[in-house]
Design a protein around this motif. Structure first.
Motif, PDB file in Angstrom:
ATOM      1  N   SER A   1       0.821  -1.207   0.000  1.00 50.82           N
ATOM      2  CA  SER A   1       0.000   0.000   0.000  1.00 50.82           C
ATOM      3  C   SER A   1       0.859   1.263   0.000  1.00 50.82           C
ATOM      4  CB  SER A   1      -0.923  -0.008   1.223  1.00 50.82           C
ATOM      5  OG  SER A   1      -1.649   1.184   1.281  1.00 50.82           O
ATOM      6  N   ILE A   2       1.984   1.225   0.719  1.00 54.58           N
ATOM      7  CA  ILE A   2       2.857   2.403   0.771  1.00 54.58           C
ATOM      8  C   ILE A   2       3.457   2.673  -0.604  1.00 54.58           C
ATOM      9  CG2 ILE A   2       5.120   3.102   1.594  1.00 54.58           C
ATOM     10  CD1 ILE A   2       4.055   3.280   4.119  1.00 54.58           C
TER      11      ILE A   2
ATOM     12  N   ASN B   1       0.901   4.308  -2.726  1.00 53.85           N
ATOM     13  CA  ASN B   1       0.700   5.699  -2.317  1.00 53.85           C
ATOM     14  C   ASN B   1       1.856   6.587  -2.774  1.00 53.85           C
ATOM     15  OD1 ASN B   1      -1.597   4.796  -1.100  1.00 53.85           O
ATOM     16  ND2 ASN B   1      -0.877   5.029   1.002  1.00 53.85           N
TER      17      ASN B   1
ATOM     18  N   PHE C   1      -0.080  12.241  -0.479  1.00 55.14           N
ATOM     19  CA  PHE C   1       0.390  11.123   0.332  1.00 55.14           C
ATOM     20  C   PHE C   1      -0.325  11.077   1.681  1.00 55.14           C
ATOM     21  CE2 PHE C   1       3.376   9.006   3.225  1.00 55.14           C
ATOM     22  CZ  PHE C   1       3.534   7.804   2.542  1.00 55.14           C
ATOM     23  N   ILE C   2      -0.492  12.242   2.293  1.00 53.52           N
ATOM     24  CA  ILE C   2      -1.200  12.294   3.583  1.00 53.52           C
ATOM     25  C   ILE C   2      -2.663  11.909   3.399  1.00 53.52           C
ATOM     26  CG2 ILE C   2      -2.013  13.880   5.376  1.00 53.52           C
ATOM     27  CD1 ILE C   2       0.708  15.287   5.157  1.00 53.52           C
TER      28      ILE C   2
ATOM     29  N   ARG D   1      -3.310   8.001   3.328  1.00 51.44           N
ATOM     30  CA  ARG D   1      -2.995   7.139   4.476  1.00 51.44           C
ATOM     31  C   ARG D   1      -4.215   6.349   4.918  1.00 51.44           C
ATOM     32  NH1 ARG D   1      -0.658  10.924   9.007  1.00 51.44           N
ATOM     33  NH2 ARG D   1      -2.659  11.819   8.558  1.00 51.44           N
ATOM     34  N   LYS D   2      -3.943   5.209   5.530  1.00 45.54           N
ATOM     35  CA  LYS D   2      -5.057   4.422   6.065  1.00 45.54           C
ATOM     36  C   LYS D   2      -5.602   5.123   7.299  1.00 45.54           C
ATOM     37  CE  LYS D   2      -4.090  -0.273   4.661  1.00 45.54           C
ATOM     38  NZ  LYS D   2      -3.863  -1.642   5.116  1.00 45.54           N
ATOM     39  N   LYS D   3      -6.871   5.158   7.389  1.00 46.44           N
ATOM     40  CA  LYS D   3      -7.516   5.783   8.545  1.00 46.44           C
ATOM     41  C   LYS D   3      -7.599   4.742   9.663  1.00 46.44           C
ATOM     42  CE  LYS D   3      -8.459   9.403   6.039  1.00 46.44           C
ATOM     43  NZ  LYS D   3      -7.385   9.526   5.131  1.00 46.44           N
TER      44      LYS D   3
END
Length: 96
Positions: A2-3, A6, A86-87, A90-92
């Motif tokens: 995921s990173i 992103n 990018f921010i 992010r995953k919540k």
């Protein structure tokens, strides 16, 4: 994984925003106070050069004072857009 997704998406956003700012500044002529196109148009009308103020004729192109800063402006806009993207991706955290 995921990173990496992103980061790639953020880099694409940064390039798009930086390139868009560069295209906009190029289109508006932000690099020039008196552009070569303006002087060529004045010469096509039969004048010696562009009359910038009454009695003053410019015969050579004049770069803007901020022309050297433009690439830094484009890079900063792109970097800021990439960070925001990018921010935003992010995953919540799950609310319990």
């Amino acid at each position: 994984m995921s990173i990496a997704r992103n980061l790639v998406f953020s880099a694409l956003v940064a390039c798009a925003v930086g390139g868009g700012m560069m295209a906009y500044d190029t289109w508006t002529g932000a690099e020039w106070e008196v552009s070569p196109d303006q002087i060529a148009a004045a010469r096509a009308e039969g004048k010696a050069g562009l009359e910038s103020s009454p009695g003053a004729v410019t015969v050579l192109p004049i770069r803007s004072e901020t022309a050297d800063i433009l690439p830094f402006k484009w890079a900063l806009y792109g970097l800021a857009a990439g960070i925001v993207a990018f921010i935003g991706l992010r995953k919540k955290k799950a609310v319990a």
